[in-house]
Design an enzyme around this catalytic site. Structure first.
Site, PDB file in Angstrom:
ATOM      1  N   HIS A  51      23.739  32.297  19.434  1.00  0.00           N
ATOM      2  CA  HIS A  51      23.559  30.985  18.790  1.00  0.00           C
ATOM      3  C   HIS A  51      22.458  31.038  17.727  1.00  0.00           C
ATOM      4  O   HIS A  51      22.438  30.232  16.807  1.00  0.00           O
ATOM      5  CB  HIS A  51      23.255  29.895  19.829  1.00  0.00           C
ATOM      6  N   LEU A 101      26.356  33.972  26.568  1.00  0.00           N
ATOM      7  CA  LEU A 101      25.029  34.542  26.834  1.00  0.00           C
ATOM      8  C   LEU A 101      25.084  35.717  27.798  1.00  0.00           C
ATOM      9  O   LEU A 101      25.888  35.746  28.729  1.00  0.00           O
ATOM     10  CB  LEU A 101      24.105  33.444  27.355  1.00  0.00           C
ATOM     11  N   HIS A 246      17.040  23.045  19.663  1.00  0.00           N
ATOM     12  CA  HIS A 246      17.911  24.167  20.010  1.00  0.00           C
ATOM     13  C   HIS A 246      19.226  24.139  19.238  1.00  0.00           C
ATOM     14  O   HIS A 246      19.561  25.105  18.568  1.00  0.00           O
ATOM     15  CB  HIS A 246      18.216  24.164  21.522  1.00  0.00           C
ATOM     16  N   GLU A 394      30.732  45.064  37.821  1.00  0.00           N
ATOM     17  CA  GLU A 394      31.936  44.986  36.983  1.00  0.00           C
ATOM     18  C   GLU A 394      31.656  44.312  35.641  1.00  0.00           C
ATOM     19  O   GLU A 394      32.173  44.729  34.608  1.00  0.00           O
ATOM     20  CB  GLU A 394      33.059  44.222  37.704  1.00  0.00           C
ATOM     21  N   PHE A 420      39.209  42.315  40.755  1.00  0.00           N
ATOM     22  CA  PHE A 420      37.841  42.149  40.247  1.00  0.00           C
ATOM     23  C   PHE A 420      37.778  42.168  38.719  1.00  0.00           C
ATOM     24  O   PHE A 420      36.693  42.113  38.145  1.00  0.00           O
ATOM     25  CB  PHE A 420      36.907  43.171  40.877  1.00  0.00           C
ATOM     26  N   HIS A 444      45.246  48.887  42.639  1.00  0.00           N
ATOM     27  CA  HIS A 444      45.447  47.945  43.747  1.00  0.00           C
ATOM     28  C   HIS A 444      45.969  46.635  43.161  1.00  0.00           C
ATOM     29  O   HIS A 444      45.344  45.595  43.247  1.00  0.00           O
ATOM     30  CB  HIS A 444      44.156  47.770  44.548  1.00  0.00           C
ATOM     31  N   HIS A 456      41.678  40.459  48.390  1.00  0.00           N
ATOM     32  CA  HIS A 456      41.740  41.620  47.502  1.00  0.00           C
ATOM     33  C   HIS A 456      43.063  41.730  46.760  1.00  0.00           C
ATOM     34  O   HIS A 456      43.232  42.621  45.930  1.00  0.00           O
ATOM     35  CB  HIS A 456      41.505  42.907  48.301  1.00  0.00           C
TER      36      HIS A 456
HETATM   37  C1  LIG Z   1      27.733  32.038  29.150  1.00  0.00           C
HETATM   38  C2  LIG Z   1      27.230  30.897  28.336  1.00  0.00           C
HETATM   39  N1  LIG Z   1      27.006  29.730  28.948  1.00  0.00           N
HETATM   40  C3  LIG Z   1      26.587  28.660  28.239  1.00  0.00           C
HETATM   41  C4  LIG Z   1      26.407  28.746  26.895  1.00  0.00           C
HETATM   42  C5  LIG Z   1      25.994  27.521  26.088  1.00  0.00           C
HETATM   43  N2  LIG Z   1      24.593  27.698  25.675  1.00  0.00           N
HETATM   44  C6  LIG Z   1      24.278  28.153  24.451  1.00  0.00           C
HETATM   45  S1  LIG Z   1      22.630  28.426  24.294  1.00  0.00           S
HETATM   46  C7  LIG Z   1      22.328  27.909  25.864  1.00  0.00           C
HETATM   47  C8  LIG Z   1      20.967  27.966  26.458  1.00  0.00           C
HETATM   48  C9  LIG Z   1      19.889  27.761  25.490  1.00  0.00           C
HETATM   49  O1  LIG Z   1      18.678  28.217  25.991  1.00  0.00           O
HETATM   50  P1  LIG Z   1      18.109  29.623  25.599  1.00  0.00           P
HETATM   51  O2  LIG Z   1      19.055  30.648  26.022  1.00  0.00           O
HETATM   52  O3  LIG Z   1      16.744  29.705  26.134  1.00  0.00           O
HETATM   53  O4  LIG Z   1      18.121  29.610  24.044  1.00  0.00           O
HETATM   54  P2  LIG Z   1      17.072  28.875  23.083  1.00  0.00           P
HETATM   55  O5  LIG Z   1      17.414  27.425  23.092  1.00  0.00           O
HETATM   56  O6  LIG Z   1      15.730  29.124  23.611  1.00  0.00           O
HETATM   57  O7  LIG Z   1      17.353  29.495  21.780  1.00  0.00           O
HETATM   58  C10 LIG Z   1      23.504  27.521  26.489  1.00  0.00           C
HETATM   59  C11 LIG Z   1      23.591  26.993  27.876  1.00  0.00           C
HETATM   60  C12 LIG Z   1      26.659  29.987  26.287  1.00  0.00           C
HETATM   61  N3  LIG Z   1      26.520  30.178  24.986  1.00  0.00           N
HETATM   62  N4  LIG Z   1      27.047  31.046  27.042  1.00  0.00           N
END
Ligand SMILES: Cc1ncc(C[n+]2csc(CCOP(=O)(O)OP(=O)(O)O)c2C)c(N)n1
Ligand SMILES: [Mg+2]
Length: 655
Positions: A51, A101, A246, A394, A420, A444, A456
């Site tokens: 992001h 993330l 953010h 995994e 899995f 499997h 499984h």
């Molecule tokens: C797997 C996942 N879950 C949720 C999100 C949505 N999302 C984007 S940034 C964020 C969290 C923001 O906090 P941080 O990681 O600390 O970033 P900052 O605001 O400090 O840049 C979330 C929940 C995502 N991008 N990926």
């Protein structure tokens, strides 16, 4: 700030706070050449918190990559080179597609493994031609996600010394302060993994950041984490240290106030003083020098080790060596075996001729049968070995495999039980999105695994994998199709391939009586035809269920019902065939079609049509010997014969 404001969408705060880090890294450490973003020995930088992409776009523009201010103004717009999260292949200088993330952390671990392997194989005394560092940047979210644990635990175990991570400790996530959610002692956590950990108390202290990177680079037997205390939207009088900064524009007035507070000379959007651009562009001459210096070393290497140089070139270009598939096994009527067992033989026929093929399993080596005989186990200080033990990780395995593909020079595969695949699905999806060459060995593959029971036994996983765009799923019917499945997977470009293999023994289809398995490359083919003329019934099947289809056909033909069996190991390849071929295999006129697959039926409606029948499973499996489960759930020759007869008597064939 300006780009996010103009797009009226995006994430300004983190990019703002990390500008000092970007400056130190790109000006003093990162060995990249803006004029040639693909230079093989460049350092890798992965923005795991995708992001914060504006940080990368701004940095790439300022350091002189092929990105213009116009591109920056097009942030998040249709067709732009500055999409909403970083995407590999869209923006020059972006190494990995991130946004979900945690994934980028795993990608970086994979890149560092690839580097360690290529260095071990190709460097010679006085000739370190593979010698680069992998950096990643992780946010709170990256480190909260479970995958970061898996990946960093693996990196710690493997003592990947050329992996350096930054943790943006800004104590803010979307919901607010991390007081709500996160009280890990991240330093202790990473020390527990065996990482080298440093803290920089002030994310604006460029000298401290510089010193920390220097110290991290000096540590060669452990991965490093640099915890950087930052303030999201640093400089913004009203938004700094708030979650508001953010994921939303600051607002035109706040942008103006911020520029003023930071002493920026103008409030006009996108205005960058010439001397600022000129200063950043030092990165160009610096990169050109570093690259030229490496080219000199590469020339010396090429003179001294011409064969190695040709081989490394080939591997980096992703070209297959001649004759790589010359020794693939041929299976005869007496070679009945599980397709996973056949897969092991094929893998080991390919591996000696395809040295870039490396991989293993998430702790199921003896079940997935993914061991490369004649090679040892990849480990710290044994990084030339080709058998990887991902551990029970995994999700990290998926992201690490993506890291291999991003890095280049190695072709990775990873094995686990098909069930899995759910544990690694986010990484699989990104492999498909980023067009990565990755191979999954999923064994499997159905209720046919038997006694381990419904926890499984995959049911919906085939349909779920097939639902991913640009994903290729191949479920071979027998050992011979397994050979072709591997051949297809190795040749496949531009996306991941999942090989779906049985635990239980299957017969070898009699290829003298039926069609050759090379039809697999078209996805589906007529395996056994009606004795003459147009078939009355078509049976479609994949994997272990092809044998059921052949058994049913025999009986139906005996009873005078002209029956065709179509083996359809890969629906994606078949869909990509010209309509004439598909119509030849599945004549539109024949509407009595039965699909047989021991899995959820979703994938099959297109192929059997309105009047078709799907012999599949719309419920979970059960624990018992597999023959009994197949019987209880009606995956039998008798059931298919009965369904076919019912179709024949219910509908008059429209001719
Ligand atoms: C797997 C996942 N879950 C949720 C999100 C949505 N999302 C984007 S940034 C964020 C969290 C923001 O906090 P941080 O990681 O600390 O970033 P900052 O605001 O400090 O840049 C979330 C929940 C995502 N991008 N990926
Ligand atoms: Mg944060």
């Amino acid at each position: 700030m300006d780009a996010v404001q103009q797009a009226e969408s995006g994430h300004p705060g983190t990019a703002m706070a990390l500008a000092p880090l970007a400056w130190v890294l790109w000006q003093r450490h990162l060995r990249v050449d803006p004029a040639d973003p693909a230079w093989p020995d460049r350092d890798r930088f992965v923005l795991s918190c995708g992001h914060a992409c504006m940080l990368m776009y701004a940095t790439l523009y300022l350091t002189g990559f092929d990105l213009t201010l116009q591109d920056i103004k097009q942030f998040r717009q249709w067709g732009s080179r500055t999409p909403g999260h970083v995407e590999r292949g869209v923006t020059p200088g972006v190494e990995a597609t991130t946004g979900p993330l945690g994934q980028g952390v795993g990608n970086a671990v994979g890149m560092a493994i690839a580097e360690a392997q290529l260095a071990a194989l190709f460097n010679r005394p006085g000739h370190a031609i593979v010698d680069h560092t992998t950096y990643f940047l992780a946010s709170d979210g990256d480190l909260m996600e479970g995958i970061s644990h898996e990946a960093c635990s693996l990196a710690g175990h493997l003592r990947l010394g050329k992996l350096i991570g930054f943790y943006d400790d800004n104590r803010i996530t979307i919901d607010g302060s991390t007081d709500l959610t996160f009280s890990d002692d991240t330093a202790k956590r990473f020390e527990g993994y065996g990482w080298h950990v440093q803290r920089v108390a002030d994310g604006n202290d460029t000298d401290a950041i510089d010193a920390a990177i220097r110290a991290a680079r000096a540590v060669s037997d452990r991965s490093s984490l640099i915890i950087l205390r930052t303030h999201i939207a640093y400089g913004s009088p009203n938004k700094q240290d708030t979650a508001e900064a953010h994921g939303a524009p600051l607002g035109a007035e706040e942008v103006r106030l911020t520029k003023e507070a930071l002493g920026w000379p103008t409030a006009k959007p996108f205005e960058i003083p010439d001397e600022v651009v000129a200063h950043w562009r030092h990165a160009k001459s610096r990169g050109a020098l570093l690259h030229a210096e490496w080219l000199g070393r590469w020339d010396a290497y090429r003179r001294e080790f011409p064969e190695l140089a040709v081989e490394l070139d080939r591997r980096l270009a992703g070209r297959l060596p001649d004759g790589w598939d010359a020794a693939l096994p041929v299976f005869g009527p007496k070679d009945a075996q599980a397709t996973r067992a056949a897969s092991a033989k094929v893998l080991n026929a390919i591996a000696p001729k395809l040295p870039e093929l490396i991989g293993g399993s998430a702790d199921l080596t003896g079940s997935n049968l993914t061991h490369i005989t004649g090679s040892g186990d990849f480990a710290a200080a044994r990084t030339a070995e080709r058998n990887l033990h991902y551990g029970i990780r995994e999700h990290a395995m998926g992201a690490v495999l993506n890291g291999f593909a991003y890095h280049g020079g190695v072709r990775g595969f990873g094995g686990t039980f098909l069930i899995f695949s759910d544990y690694m699905r986010p990484a699989i999806r990104l492999a498909a999105l980023a067009h990565l060459r990755v191979i999954y060995v999923f064994t499997h593959d159905s209720i046919g695994l038997g006694e381990d029971g419904p926890t499984h036994q995959p049911v919906e996983q085939l349909a779920a994998l097939r639902a991913i765009p640009n994903m290729t799923v191949i479920r071979p019917a027998d050992p011979t199709e397994t050979t072709e499945a591997w051949r297809a997977a190795i040749r496949h470009e531009g996306g991941p391939v999942a090989l779906i293999l049985t635990r239980q023994k299957v017969p070898v289809v009699d290829r003298a009586a039926y069609a050759p398995a090379t039809g697999l490359h078209r996805g589906g083919y007529v395996l056994a035809d009606a004795p003459s003329g147009t078939p009355q019934v078509i049976l479609l099947a994949t994997g272990s269920e092809v044998d059921i289809a052949l058994g049913a056909r025999e009986q139906l033909v005996r009873e005078g019902i002209a029956t065709r069996v179509v083996s359809l190991p890969c629906l994606e390849y078949f869909s990509a065939q010209p309509p004439e071929y598909r119509d030849q295999v599945l004549p539109p006129i024949v509407t009595r079609r039965i699909a047989i697959e021991a899995a959820a039926p979703q994938s099959w409606w297109r192929w059997v049509g309105e009047r078709g029948v799907i012999v599949g499973l719309d419920h979970f499996g059960a624990s018992a010997p597999y023959q009994r489960i197949y019987r209880e759930f009606g995956l039998t020759v008798e059931r298919v014969v009965a369904e076919a007869k019912a179709l024949v008597s219910a509908t008059a064939q429209s001719a």
